[in-house]
Design a protein around this motif. Structure first.
Motif, PDB file in Angstrom:
ATOM      1  N   LYS A 155       0.900  -1.028  -0.004  1.00 35.11           N
ATOM      2  CA  LYS A 155      -0.006   0.013   0.173  1.00 35.11           C
ATOM      3  C   LYS A 155       0.936   1.163   0.138  1.00 35.11           C
ATOM      4  O   LYS A 155       0.469   2.342  -0.814  1.00 35.11           O
ATOM      5  CB  LYS A 155      -0.878  -0.023   1.389  1.00 35.11           C
ATOM      6  CG  LYS A 155      -2.145  -0.934   1.278  1.00 35.11           C
ATOM      7  CD  LYS A 155      -2.848  -0.959   2.484  1.00 35.11           C
ATOM      8  CE  LYS A 155      -3.956  -2.047   2.393  1.00 35.11           C
ATOM      9  NZ  LYS A 155      -4.618  -2.117   3.593  1.00 35.11           N
ATOM     10  N   GLU A 156       1.940   1.294   0.666  1.00 33.77           N
ATOM     11  CA  GLU A 156       2.989   2.427   0.871  1.00 33.77           C
ATOM     12  C   GLU A 156       3.504   2.689  -0.491  1.00 33.77           C
ATOM     13  O   GLU A 156       3.414   3.660  -0.966  1.00 33.77           O
ATOM     14  CB  GLU A 156       3.810   2.170   2.035  1.00 33.77           C
ATOM     15  CG  GLU A 156       3.495   2.030   3.278  1.00 33.77           C
ATOM     16  CD  GLU A 156       4.738   1.859   4.234  1.00 33.77           C
ATOM     17  OE1 GLU A 156       4.505   2.332   5.272  1.00 33.77           O
ATOM     18  OE2 GLU A 156       5.457   1.094   3.724  1.00 33.77           O
ATOM     19  N   ILE A 157       3.845   1.465  -1.366  1.00 33.12           N
ATOM     20  CA  ILE A 157       4.585   1.680  -2.399  1.00 33.12           C
ATOM     21  C   ILE A 157       3.601   2.063  -3.614  1.00 33.12           C
ATOM     22  O   ILE A 157       3.824   2.896  -4.456  1.00 33.12           O
ATOM     23  CB  ILE A 157       5.227   0.453  -2.722  1.00 33.12           C
ATOM     24  CG1 ILE A 157       6.531   0.310  -1.867  1.00 33.12           C
ATOM     25  CG2 ILE A 157       5.596   0.224  -4.250  1.00 33.12           C
ATOM     26  CD1 ILE A 157       7.307  -1.156  -2.154  1.00 33.12           C
ATOM     27  N   ALA A 162       1.727   6.199  -7.519  1.00 26.81           N
ATOM     28  CA  ALA A 162       0.604   6.901  -7.969  1.00 26.81           C
ATOM     29  C   ALA A 162       1.173   8.258  -7.943  1.00 26.81           C
ATOM     30  O   ALA A 162       0.804   9.322  -8.795  1.00 26.81           O
ATOM     31  CB  ALA A 162      -0.543   6.641  -7.011  1.00 26.81           C
ATOM     32  N   GLU A 163       2.033   8.815  -6.895  1.00 22.04           N
ATOM     33  CA  GLU A 163       2.570  10.267  -6.810  1.00 22.04           C
ATOM     34  C   GLU A 163       3.595  10.471  -7.828  1.00 22.04           C
ATOM     35  O   GLU A 163       4.150  11.668  -7.849  1.00 22.04           O
ATOM     36  CB  GLU A 163       2.744  10.266  -5.274  1.00 22.04           C
ATOM     37  CG  GLU A 163       1.780  10.448  -4.279  1.00 22.04           C
ATOM     38  CD  GLU A 163       2.305  10.316  -2.845  1.00 22.04           C
ATOM     39  OE1 GLU A 163       3.504  10.373  -2.716  1.00 22.04           O
ATOM     40  OE2 GLU A 163       1.384  10.482  -1.967  1.00 22.04           O
ATOM     41  N   GLY A 164       4.192   9.424  -8.533  1.00 29.89           N
ATOM     42  CA  GLY A 164       5.130   9.482  -9.594  1.00 29.89           C
ATOM     43  C   GLY A 164       6.444   9.388  -8.911  1.00 29.89           C
ATOM     44  O   GLY A 164       7.585  10.060  -9.586  1.00 29.89           O
ATOM     45  N   THR A 167      11.744   4.765  -8.292  1.00 32.58           N
ATOM     46  CA  THR A 167      12.110   3.383  -7.630  1.00 32.58           C
ATOM     47  C   THR A 167      13.264   3.798  -6.924  1.00 32.58           C
ATOM     48  O   THR A 167      13.195   3.569  -5.381  1.00 32.58           O
ATOM     49  CB  THR A 167      12.604   2.220  -8.422  1.00 32.58           C
ATOM     50  OG1 THR A 167      11.165   1.814  -9.273  1.00 32.58           O
ATOM     51  CG2 THR A 167      13.131   1.331  -7.714  1.00 32.58           C
ATOM     52  N   PRO A 168      14.307   4.570  -7.249  1.00 34.02           N
ATOM     53  CA  PRO A 168      15.439   5.033  -6.165  1.00 34.02           C
ATOM     54  C   PRO A 168      15.015   5.787  -5.077  1.00 34.02           C
ATOM     55  O   PRO A 168      15.290   5.717  -4.132  1.00 34.02           O
ATOM     56  CB  PRO A 168      16.534   5.684  -7.049  1.00 34.02           C
ATOM     57  CG  PRO A 168      16.189   5.327  -8.526  1.00 34.02           C
ATOM     58  CD  PRO A 168      14.500   4.865  -8.586  1.00 34.02           C
ATOM     59  N   GLN A 169      14.109   6.644  -5.339  1.00 36.54           N
ATOM     60  CA  GLN A 169      13.410   7.750  -4.278  1.00 36.54           C
ATOM     61  C   GLN A 169      12.523   6.950  -3.274  1.00 36.54           C
ATOM     62  O   GLN A 169      12.866   7.230  -2.033  1.00 36.54           O
ATOM     63  CB  GLN A 169      12.634   8.820  -5.116  1.00 36.54           C
ATOM     64  CG  GLN A 169      13.396   9.560  -5.739  1.00 36.54           C
ATOM     65  CD  GLN A 169      12.477  10.816  -6.562  1.00 36.54           C
ATOM     66  OE1 GLN A 169      11.450  10.504  -6.916  1.00 36.54           O
ATOM     67  NE2 GLN A 169      13.249  11.832  -7.051  1.00 36.54           N
ATOM     68  N   ILE A 170      11.874   5.849  -3.836  1.00 35.91           N
ATOM     69  CA  ILE A 170      10.996   5.031  -3.027  1.00 35.91           C
ATOM     70  C   ILE A 170      11.803   4.293  -2.039  1.00 35.91           C
ATOM     71  O   ILE A 170      11.698   4.059  -0.826  1.00 35.91           O
ATOM     72  CB  ILE A 170       9.950   4.040  -3.787  1.00 35.91           C
ATOM     73  CG1 ILE A 170       8.862   4.977  -4.586  1.00 35.91           C
ATOM     74  CG2 ILE A 170       9.455   3.135  -2.777  1.00 35.91           C
ATOM     75  CD1 ILE A 170       8.003   4.058  -5.385  1.00 35.91           C
ATOM     76  N   ALA A 171      12.926   3.524  -2.472  1.00 32.55           N
ATOM     77  CA  ALA A 171      13.869   2.866  -1.557  1.00 32.55           C
ATOM     78  C   ALA A 171      14.529   3.789  -0.748  1.00 32.55           C
ATOM     79  O   ALA A 171      14.538   3.310   0.503  1.00 32.55           O
ATOM     80  CB  ALA A 171      15.047   2.466  -2.685  1.00 32.55           C
ATOM     81  N   GLU A 172      14.944   4.863  -1.148  1.00 29.43           N
ATOM     82  CA  GLU A 172      15.620   6.014  -0.002  1.00 29.43           C
ATOM     83  C   GLU A 172      14.567   6.093   1.110  1.00 29.43           C
ATOM     84  O   GLU A 172      14.734   6.278   2.315  1.00 29.43           O
ATOM     85  CB  GLU A 172      16.020   7.258  -0.540  1.00 29.43           C
ATOM     86  CG  GLU A 172      16.651   7.946   0.062  1.00 29.43           C
ATOM     87  CD  GLU A 172      17.175   9.094  -0.634  1.00 29.43           C
ATOM     88  OE1 GLU A 172      18.000   9.976   0.036  1.00 29.43           O
ATOM     89  OE2 GLU A 172      17.090   9.524  -1.802  1.00 29.43           O
ATOM     90  N   GLN A 173      13.391   6.626   0.635  1.00 24.41           N
ATOM     91  CA  GLN A 173      12.323   7.083   1.474  1.00 24.41           C
ATOM     92  C   GLN A 173      12.051   6.021   2.580  1.00 24.41           C
ATOM     93  O   GLN A 173      11.729   6.129   3.660  1.00 24.41           O
ATOM     94  CB  GLN A 173      11.188   7.472   0.801  1.00 24.41           C
ATOM     95  CG  GLN A 173      10.068   8.138   1.694  1.00 24.41           C
ATOM     96  CD  GLN A 173       9.017   9.034   0.692  1.00 24.41           C
ATOM     97  OE1 GLN A 173       9.368   9.290  -0.394  1.00 24.41           O
ATOM     98  NE2 GLN A 173       7.890   9.012   1.128  1.00 24.41           N
ATOM     99  N   LEU A 174      11.842   4.759   1.894  1.00 26.69           N
ATOM    100  CA  LEU A 174      11.297   3.548   2.992  1.00 26.69           C
ATOM    101  C   LEU A 174      12.677   2.709   3.486  1.00 26.69           C
ATOM    102  O   LEU A 174      12.232   1.777   4.075  1.00 26.69           O
ATOM    103  CB  LEU A 174      10.340   2.519   2.169  1.00 26.69           C
ATOM    104  CG  LEU A 174       9.048   3.164   1.535  1.00 26.69           C
ATOM    105  CD1 LEU A 174       8.345   2.139   0.696  1.00 26.69           C
ATOM    106  CD2 LEU A 174       8.414   4.015   2.598  1.00 26.69           C
TER     107      LEU A 174
END
Length: 210
Positions: A155-157, A162-164, A167-174
């Motif tokens: 759900k987080e991902i 959806a917010e654009g 992948t690298p940014q998601i990895a860093e954020q989570l």
């Protein structure tokens, strides 16, 4: 003449799970675990030179999901039977595994006795689905416009995709690896029955998941 043991390969990304499966299957006189792998790359490297009769396959793997691996095994090595073994109980994933050629599917809470029985059944050319899996599939037939069950991480991902967010940014954020993010993205696409991220976001909006 003594009956030969069923030669089995285990594919799971958790070493402790692999050790547990090896131990439980080792108690069955008719099963021999000949190799274990934590990713698809190592599995297919092995299959270029050697073979097995049954592959016990997890869904969530680091380099390719089990649904894709199953399809590849069945197409390239049709003599090998695939048995899905996972924590995933989503009907869409189970059906996709069957569609891609899996001969059976169990959840990881299964007993060692039933796991051994499933291996023997599919080695002999039969299908095997635990009672729990059969109920999940039967119940899902009567659900209208069913919303896939997503994990908290999925759900987080999904929200970030959806917010654009890349992948690298998601990895860093989570605080997870980009490879793990990609695995979750593939699983989301599989669960939603779509082929790309744009369709994933569209259907997620329609189903009010984001």
């Amino acid at each position: 003449m003594k009956k030969q043991n069923t030669k089995v390969i285990v594919v799971d990304d958790h070493p402790l799970v692999i050790e547990g499966l090896k131990s439980s299957m080792g108690n069955d006189a008719g099963i021999e675990v000949i190799a274990c792998f934590e990713n698809a790359t190592a599995l297919f490297t092995y299959l270029k030179k050697k073979t097995a009769e049954v592959i016990v396959l997890d869904i969530n793997l680091p380099d390719m999901n089990g649904v894709e691996i199953c399809e590849k095994i069945v197409k390239k090595y049709p003599h090998i039977k695939v048995l899905g073994l996972s924590t995933y109980n989503d009907p869409s994933i189970i059906r996709q595994m069957v569609k891609n050629g899996a001969k059976g599917y169990l959840l990881k809470n299964v007993s060692s006795k039933e796991l051994a029985a499933a291996i023997h059944h599919i080695h002999e050319g039969q299908s095997y689905f635990s009672g729990e899996i059969q109920k999940i599939l039967a119940d899902s037939i009567f659900e209208n416009d069913r919303i896939p069950r997503l994990t908290r991480r999925e759900k987080e991902i999904l929200k970030l995709v959806a917010e654009g967010v890349t992948t690298p940014q998601i990895a860093e954020q989570l605080f997870i690896s980009p490879l793990t993010v990609e695995t979750h993205r593939r699983n989301l696409i599989q669960k939603m029955g779509v082929s790309n991220a744009a369709q994933l976001v569209k259907i997620a909006v329609e189903k009010k998941l984001i």
